[in-house]
Write a protein that holds these residues in place. Structure first.
Motif, PDB file in Angstrom:
ATOM      1  N   ASN A 410      21.957 -26.801  -3.582  1.00  0.00           N
ATOM      2  CA  ASN A 410      20.622 -26.522  -4.103  1.00  0.00           C
ATOM      3  C   ASN A 410      20.579 -26.727  -5.602  1.00  0.00           C
ATOM      4  N   GLU A 411      19.522 -27.407  -6.061  1.00  0.00           N
ATOM      5  CA  GLU A 411      19.387 -27.650  -7.488  1.00  0.00           C
ATOM      6  C   GLU A 411      18.962 -26.372  -8.193  1.00  0.00           C
ATOM      7  N   LYS A 412      19.644 -26.057  -9.298  1.00  0.00           N
ATOM      8  CA  LYS A 412      19.411 -24.822 -10.028  1.00  0.00           C
ATOM      9  C   LYS A 412      19.167 -25.125 -11.500  1.00  0.00           C
ATOM     10  N   PRO A 413      18.583 -24.163 -12.232  1.00  0.00           N
ATOM     11  CA  PRO A 413      18.434 -24.351 -13.688  1.00  0.00           C
ATOM     12  C   PRO A 413      19.802 -24.505 -14.333  1.00  0.00           C
ATOM     13  N   TYR A 414      19.848 -25.267 -15.373  1.00  0.00           N
ATOM     14  CA  TYR A 414      21.128 -25.553 -16.021  1.00  0.00           C
ATOM     15  C   TYR A 414      21.822 -24.280 -16.512  1.00  0.00           C
ATOM     16  N   LYS A 415      21.050 -23.298 -16.947  1.00  0.00           N
ATOM     17  CA  LYS A 415      21.652 -22.086 -17.512  1.00  0.00           C
ATOM     18  C   LYS A 415      22.428 -21.267 -16.487  1.00  0.00           C
ATOM     19  N   ILE A 416      22.265 -21.571 -15.193  1.00  0.00           N
ATOM     20  CA  ILE A 416      22.963 -20.780 -14.168  1.00  0.00           C
ATOM     21  C   ILE A 416      24.482 -20.966 -14.253  1.00  0.00           C
ATOM     22  N   ILE A 417      24.902 -22.058 -14.916  1.00  0.00           N
ATOM     23  CA  ILE A 417      26.337 -22.335 -15.026  1.00  0.00           C
ATOM     24  C   ILE A 417      27.077 -21.165 -15.654  1.00  0.00           C
ATOM     25  N   ASN A 418      26.473 -20.582 -16.677  1.00  0.00           N
ATOM     26  CA  ASN A 418      27.154 -19.513 -17.400  1.00  0.00           C
ATOM     27  C   ASN A 418      26.915 -18.134 -16.800  1.00  0.00           C
ATOM     28  N   THR A 419      26.280 -18.077 -15.617  1.00  0.00           N
ATOM     29  CA  THR A 419      26.086 -16.784 -14.943  1.00  0.00           C
ATOM     30  C   THR A 419      26.987 -16.629 -13.739  1.00  0.00           C
ATOM     31  N   ILE A 420      27.718 -17.702 -13.360  1.00  0.00           N
ATOM     32  CA  ILE A 420      28.606 -17.637 -12.193  1.00  0.00           C
ATOM     33  C   ILE A 420      30.005 -17.294 -12.672  1.00  0.00           C
ATOM     34  N   ALA A 421      30.543 -16.209 -12.165  1.00  0.00           N
ATOM     35  CA  ALA A 421      31.897 -15.786 -12.551  1.00  0.00           C
ATOM     36  C   ALA A 421      32.929 -16.767 -11.992  1.00  0.00           C
ATOM     37  N   PRO A 422      34.017 -17.021 -12.720  1.00  0.00           N
ATOM     38  CA  PRO A 422      35.053 -17.953 -12.250  1.00  0.00           C
ATOM     39  C   PRO A 422      35.600 -17.603 -10.873  1.00  0.00           C
ATOM     40  N   GLU A 423      35.736 -16.283 -10.588  1.00  0.00           N
ATOM     41  CA  GLU A 423      36.331 -15.913  -9.302  1.00  0.00           C
ATOM     42  C   GLU A 423      35.408 -16.210  -8.120  1.00  0.00           C
ATOM     43  N   ASP A 424      34.119 -16.556  -8.398  1.00  0.00           N
ATOM     44  CA  ASP A 424      33.184 -16.884  -7.322  1.00  0.00           C
ATOM     45  C   ASP A 424      33.124 -18.382  -7.046  1.00  0.00           C
ATOM     46  N   ILE A 425      33.853 -19.190  -7.826  1.00  0.00           N
ATOM     47  CA  ILE A 425      33.776 -20.644  -7.704  1.00  0.00           C
ATOM     48  C   ILE A 425      34.936 -21.179  -6.874  1.00  0.00           C
ATOM     49  N   GLU A 426      34.595 -21.970  -5.873  1.00  0.00           N
ATOM     50  CA  GLU A 426      35.611 -22.624  -5.035  1.00  0.00           C
ATOM     51  C   GLU A 426      36.059 -23.935  -5.670  1.00  0.00           C
ATOM     52  N   SER A 427      35.084 -24.753  -6.156  1.00  0.00           N
ATOM     53  CA  SER A 427      35.422 -26.026  -6.792  1.00  0.00           C
ATOM     54  C   SER A 427      34.266 -26.503  -7.650  1.00  0.00           C
ATOM     55  N   ILE A 428      34.594 -27.364  -8.612  1.00  0.00           N
ATOM     56  CA  ILE A 428      33.597 -27.979  -9.490  1.00  0.00           C
ATOM     57  C   ILE A 428      33.873 -29.479  -9.544  1.00  0.00           C
ATOM     58  N   GLU A 429      32.829 -30.270  -9.433  1.00  0.00           N
ATOM     59  CA  GLU A 429      32.995 -31.719  -9.530  1.00  0.00           C
ATOM     60  C   GLU A 429      31.859 -32.266 -10.386  1.00  0.00           C
ATOM     61  N   VAL A 430      32.170 -33.220 -11.219  1.00  0.00           N
ATOM     62  CA  VAL A 430      31.171 -33.829 -12.099  1.00  0.00           C
ATOM     63  C   VAL A 430      31.051 -35.312 -11.766  1.00  0.00           C
ATOM     64  N   LEU A 431      29.850 -35.752 -11.505  1.00  0.00           N
ATOM     65  CA  LEU A 431      29.578 -37.165 -11.269  1.00  0.00           C
ATOM     66  C   LEU A 431      28.640 -37.664 -12.346  1.00  0.00           C
ATOM     67  N   LYS A 432      28.802 -38.928 -12.717  1.00  0.00           N
ATOM     68  CA  LYS A 432      27.881 -39.505 -13.697  1.00  0.00           C
ATOM     69  C   LYS A 432      27.824 -41.004 -13.505  1.00  0.00           C
ATOM     70  N   GLY A 433      26.885 -41.594 -14.181  1.00  0.00           N
ATOM     71  CA  GLY A 433      26.773 -43.036 -14.116  1.00  0.00           C
ATOM     72  C   GLY A 433      26.348 -43.524 -12.742  1.00  0.00           C
ATOM     73  N   ALA A 434      26.936 -44.667 -12.328  1.00  0.00           N
ATOM     74  CA  ALA A 434      26.531 -45.327 -11.089  1.00  0.00           C
ATOM     75  C   ALA A 434      26.807 -44.460  -9.873  1.00  0.00           C
ATOM     76  N   SER A 435      27.971 -43.767  -9.856  1.00  0.00           N
ATOM     77  CA  SER A 435      28.325 -42.971  -8.690  1.00  0.00           C
ATOM     78  C   SER A 435      27.335 -41.846  -8.462  1.00  0.00           C
ATOM     79  N   ALA A 436      26.809 -41.243  -9.538  1.00  0.00           N
ATOM     80  CA  ALA A 436      25.828 -40.170  -9.400  1.00  0.00           C
ATOM     81  C   ALA A 436      24.485 -40.717  -8.945  1.00  0.00           C
ATOM     82  N   ALA A 437      24.064 -41.835  -9.531  1.00  0.00           N
ATOM     83  CA  ALA A 437      22.765 -42.415  -9.188  1.00  0.00           C
ATOM     84  C   ALA A 437      22.730 -42.913  -7.749  1.00  0.00           C
ATOM     85  N   GLU A 438      23.811 -43.486  -7.275  1.00  0.00           N
ATOM     86  CA  GLU A 438      23.843 -43.991  -5.905  1.00  0.00           C
ATOM     87  C   GLU A 438      23.653 -42.875  -4.895  1.00  0.00           C
ATOM     88  N   THR A 439      24.180 -41.693  -5.180  1.00  0.00           N
ATOM     89  CA  THR A 439      24.128 -40.581  -4.229  1.00  0.00           C
ATOM     90  C   THR A 439      22.858 -39.747  -4.366  1.00  0.00           C
TER      91      THR A 439
END
Length: 471
Positions: A410-439
């Motif tokens: 689900n798409e969320k406001p950008y500021k939500i990044i700093n409200t999620i505690a590290p222990e609640d995160i399973e994984s993080i992945e960053v896509l950019k450029g062509a790979s992000a646009a294609e998907t």
């Protein structure tokens, strides 16, 4: 402790390898001297080979590495560790306790022998000392001493001494010292005990062969062996005259020629050695740099700037290595992570580049690369109590816009990044450029951050945002 346990485990595996080869292929062969060399080699290998580690180079495509991103991002998020050293300390304590038990057992046994030497009559035959003692019900050799019962007839003593002197002349005590050392630290390894039997049995074959060459009555020699068949403790550093006295020992006394082909059997161990070394080899990852088409050309090595390699180590404030630290060349997708020793290496780095070091819970470090010496980066813990979220600096240098943030699809406001505690995160992945646009389409032109949370995560009441809005 981890290194100590690893050494014991590897040492046990090496000894087991040589022991199995001997048991399967060599124990019934009559080339006793070659067998002794093989068993000696196995003991030395079990002590030295665990200290040797080969490295295999693994090339990793930077485009598929989640930490290769144009923005500095925490490379991994882990739950609070309990006490990873607890079980290692317990296991190491058990190993050391057992080793001390067997060490003192040998010491007490040796003291008993030395006491008997002081209290008994000693006759010298060359460098061999004959100890006539009633303290032991059997005959045996202990380094340069030969113990015999004074009640034996002189002719019997001569045959026994001829056998035991063969042990002394061939320095069999060296083998015994080595195997007792190995058995102390590998007391939990069944092969260590079986290996000790292989060595002692082979020593008896060698001594029998030597004694039979000097005796005038082989039948009388064999009769003495049978007469000496009495119970008693095995002397750890000695050679009991009647050790392993069975039908096979008498069979091994017969002369039988051995073909050259059969003498090649010990060579079977060489391919097995190569396999074990390969199994114990440590992977060394080399990341293949991949240039992002959207990266700032001024920071790219393609602009003609001189490029060099960078090596270094990432440590905590207490000097301990920090495994898993993300190292990114700012403005590019070139990057790597530090290994278990905190070490890292980057190839083809421009001299005007900037390196960004980040790890969850630690302050991000930005520094220029040093090419002439090994870099040492100290990561300091972030002491701001409220800042427990994942910090991502993701501003697009070209447009000033922020990337899309997706939390569990689900798409969320950008500021939500700093409200999620590290222990609640399973994984993080960053896509950019062509790979992000294609998907995700044109809306992801500035990049997209994909966050997958753990089942225990309780989301805030932030609404799903309009996908057409810029951040």
């Amino acid at each position: 402790m981890e290194e100590f346990i690893s050494y014991i485990l590897k040492s046990s595996i090496w000894l087991t390898l040589f022991g199995l080869v001997y048991f399967i292929f060599l124990r019934n062969e009559r080339y006793f001297f070659l067998n002794r060399l093989f068993l000696l080699t196995g003991m030395v290998a079990s002590l030295l080979f665990p200290l040797i580690t080969f490295t295999q180079i693994i090339i990793v495509d930077g485009a598929t590495d989640n930490v290769s991103t144009s923005v500095p991002i925490a490379s991994q998020v882990t739950e609070k560790e309990l006490n990873p050293l607890m079980w290692q300390n317990i296991l190491a304590g058990l190993i050391i306790t057992g080793a001390l038990y067997f060490f003192f057992k040998i010491v007490f046994q040796t003291i008993k022998i030395l006491k008997s030497i002081r209290q008994s009559r000693i006759d010298n035959i060359g460098s061999t000392k004959i100890v006539k003692s009633n303290h032991f019900p059997f005959s045996f050799s202990f380094f340069t001493y030969v113990f015999v019962n004074p009640s034996l007839k002189e002719k019997e003593i001569q045959e026994i001494v001829a056998h035991e002197r063969a042990h002394i002349a061939q320095y069999h005590w060296i083998d015994l010292v080595l195997i007792e050392l190995i058995r102390m630290i590998q007391w939990m390894n069944p092969m260590a005990w079986l290996y000790s039997h292989f060595i002692r049995q082979n020593h008896e074959y060698l001594a029998d062969r030597s004694a039979l060459k000097s005796t005038f009555d082989p039948a009388f020699y064999k009769a003495i062996l049978i007469n000496q068949l009495v119970g008693g403790e095995v002397i750890s550093l000695g050679h009991p005259f009647s050790y392993s006295l069975n039908k096979k020992r008498f069979i091994m006394m017969t002369n039988k020629s051995t073909s050259i082909i059969r003498k090649m059997k010990p060579l079977i161990v060489f391919p097995l050695i190569a396999i074990v070394f390969y199994a114990f080899s440590e992977p060394k990852y080399q990341y293949q740099p991949v240039q992002d088409e959207n990266a700032d050309a001024s920071l790219s090595p393609k602009n003609g700037d001189e490029t060099k390699n960078v090596t270094g180590i990432v440590v905590q404030e207490n000097g301990q290595p920090l495994h898993g630290t993300s190292i990114i060349v700012s403005g590019t997708t070139t990057g790597t992570i530090s290994d278990k020793n905190g070490s890292f290496k980057l190839n083809n780095i421009g001299k005007n580049s900037e390196l960004v070091f980040s790890f969850v819970g630690y302050k991000t470090v930005k520094i220029s690369p040093e090419f002439r010496k090994r870099m040492e980066i100290t990561m300091k813990k972030d002491t701001v109590e409220k800042d427990t979220g994942v910090t991502v600096i993701a501003k697009n240098d070209n447009t000033g816009e922020m990337p899309i943030v997706m939390v569990d699809g689900n798409e969320k406001p950008y500021k939500i990044i700093n409200t999620i505690a590290p222990e609640d995160i399973e994984s993080i992945e960053v896509l950019k450029g062509a790979s992000a646009a294609e998907t995700y389409g044109e809306k992801a032109r500035n990049g997209i951050i994909l966050i997958t949370t753990k089942p225990s995560y309780k989301p805030s009441n932030e609404p799903v945002v309009n996908t057409e809005k810029n951040y």
